[in-house]
Design an enzyme around this catalytic site. Structure first.
Site, short mmCIF file in Angstrom:
data_model
loop_
_atom_site.label_atom_id
_atom_site.label_comp_id
_atom_site.label_asym_id
_atom_site.label_seq_id
_atom_site.Cartn_x
_atom_site.Cartn_y
_atom_site.Cartn_z
N GLU A 48 23.62 -9.22 45.57
CA GLU A 48 24.68 -8.97 44.58
C GLU A 48 25.52 -7.75 44.98
OE1 GLU A 48 25.43 -10.97 42.33
OE2 GLU A 48 23.62 -12.14 41.95
N ASN A 52 29.47 -7.84 46.28
CA ASN A 52 30.53 -7.13 45.55
C ASN A 52 31.40 -6.28 46.48
OD1 ASN A 52 29.91 -8.21 43.09
ND2 ASN A 52 28.89 -6.39 42.27
N ARG A 106 33.46 -16.95 40.34
CA ARG A 106 32.55 -15.82 40.09
C ARG A 106 32.18 -15.81 38.61
NH1 ARG A 106 32.01 -15.05 44.87
NH2 ARG A 106 29.93 -14.75 44.09
N1 ATP Z 1 31.93 -2.60 44.92
C1 ATP Z 1 32.90 -2.87 44.03
N2 ATP Z 1 34.17 -2.42 44.23
C2 ATP Z 1 35.15 -2.70 43.34
N3 ATP Z 1 34.97 -3.42 42.21
C3 ATP Z 1 33.74 -3.88 41.95
C4 ATP Z 1 32.64 -3.65 42.84
N4 ATP Z 1 31.53 -4.22 42.31
C5 ATP Z 1 31.92 -4.79 41.17
N5 ATP Z 1 33.23 -4.60 40.92
C6 ATP Z 1 33.99 -5.03 39.71
O1 ATP Z 1 33.07 -5.29 38.67
C7 ATP Z 1 33.20 -6.65 38.21
C8 ATP Z 1 31.84 -7.18 37.79
O2 ATP Z 1 30.96 -7.28 38.93
P1 ATP Z 1 29.77 -8.33 38.87
O3 ATP Z 1 29.07 -8.31 40.17
O4 ATP Z 1 28.97 -8.07 37.65
O5 ATP Z 1 30.50 -9.72 38.66
P2 ATP Z 1 31.40 -10.55 39.71
O6 ATP Z 1 31.17 -10.06 41.08
O7 ATP Z 1 32.81 -10.57 39.22
O8 ATP Z 1 30.80 -12.02 39.58
P3 ATP Z 1 29.38 -12.51 40.22
O9 ATP Z 1 28.66 -11.28 40.70
O10 ATP Z 1 28.67 -13.17 39.09
O11 ATP Z 1 29.74 -13.44 41.29
C9 ATP Z 1 33.86 -7.39 39.35
O12 ATP Z 1 34.55 -8.55 38.92
C10 ATP Z 1 34.78 -6.32 39.92
O13 ATP Z 1 35.95 -6.22 39.16
MG MG Z 2 29.29 -9.74 41.83
#
Ligand code: ATP
Ligand code: MG
Lengths: 144, 99
Positions: A48, A52, A106
């Site tokens: 995860e 990200n 996502r």
């Molecule tokens: N390393 C990062 N840099 C910039 N933004 C981030 C980062 N990690 C997470 N985010 C932001 O936080 C939000 C939520 O992250 P999360 O991992 O919970 O969900 P997601 O990546 O959108 O979906 P999924 O992980 O279920 O595929 C993301 O949509 C993004 O906007």
């Molecule tokens: Mg994610």
């Protein structure tokens, strides 16, 4: 708490490295004799965090992901995953289950999954500078 | 991925690890099967999956949307308990049949 082992891994933000990062962290964690369940939790949480960085921090473009692993005497594994990408403006909102900025494919569950498969999840971020996610996992097994 | 068809039901047997990297290919193959075969029910069989993160949830959500736009239902089966836990966090159980 005294460190008994540590490791740093730097990889380019390419999706092919997601599997490598999971396997590499699991191999390091395996030295502390974790349960299979704990190893699965670690693999999922790392996947995860690294995904990200690739999808959000660097928007599928070039960048580096810095993974820092520490095992302490009390058999606690700290996994730090850092990027120098776009950063997160509102961390509390980003951590909400189902919140995503990335559309159809996502689910917005990454942070929720990281939190539920670890003992502690800390997120630090600065817009335009990057994000550091620290996952803490206490392991049942005995250190080698 | 293995595709089988029985009447109006198309089953996709997923194998190996599902992450953001592998989901790209699976998404393409699943959508191709939906569009060319036009089933009434799409079954996503996870029994060959050895690893899944939230990209697996995104994969199912995306296919649900494609399927619905073609008037097709979605069933998910063969999830390991830990993967089902992740899948259910998404609220997908209201839209998709889990068996
Ligand atoms: N390393 C990062 N840099 C910039 N933004 C981030 C980062 N990690 C997470 N985010 C932001 O936080 C939000 C939520 O992250 P999360 O991992 O919970 O969900 P997601 O990546 O959108 O979906 P999924 O992980 O279920 O595929 C993301 O949509 C993004 O906007
Ligand atoms: Mg994610």
């Amino acid at each position: 708490m005294k460190k008994i082992n540590h490791c740093k891994i730097t990889i380019p933000a390419k999706s092919v490295n997601e599997g490598y990062a999971r396997a590499a962290v699991a191999a390091f964690a395996a030295l502390a004799d974790p349960t299979l369940e704990e190893l699965s939790d670690i693999r999922t949480a790392v996947s995860e965090a690294v995904t990200n960085c690739i999808v959000h921090a660097y928007h599928e473009k070039a960048g580096l992901i810095y993974i820092d692993l520490t095992l302490t005497e009390d058999n606690t594994l700290k996994i730090r995953v850092k990027d120098k990408g776009c950063g997160i403006a509102d961390i509390a909102q980003a951590r909400q289950p189902l919140f995503t900025t990335a559309g159809e494919e996502r689910s917005g569950l990454g942070f929720t999954v990281m939190a539920s498969f670890s003992d502690k999840l800390a997120v630090r971020s600065a817009v335009g500078k990057g994000t550091t996610v620290t996952i803490t996992k206490r392991l049942q097994g005995r250190p080698a | 991925m293995e595709i089988t068809q029985q009447g109006n039901t198309v089953t996709l047997l997923l194998t190996g690890e599902i992450d953001h990297h592998t989901a790209k290919g699976l998404r393409q193959a699943a959508d191709d099967a939906l569009i060319t075969r036009r089933p009434e029910e799409l079954v996503l069989d996870f029994s060959g999956v050895t690893f899944m993160d939230s990209s697996g949830v995104g994969l199912v959500m995306g296919r649900y949307k494609t399927a619905r736009s073609l008037g097709c239902g979605v069933t998910v089966k063969g999830l390991r308990p830990r993967d089902e836990k992740i899948m259910r966090l998404s609220g997908l159980s209201a839209l998709v049949t889990f068996i």
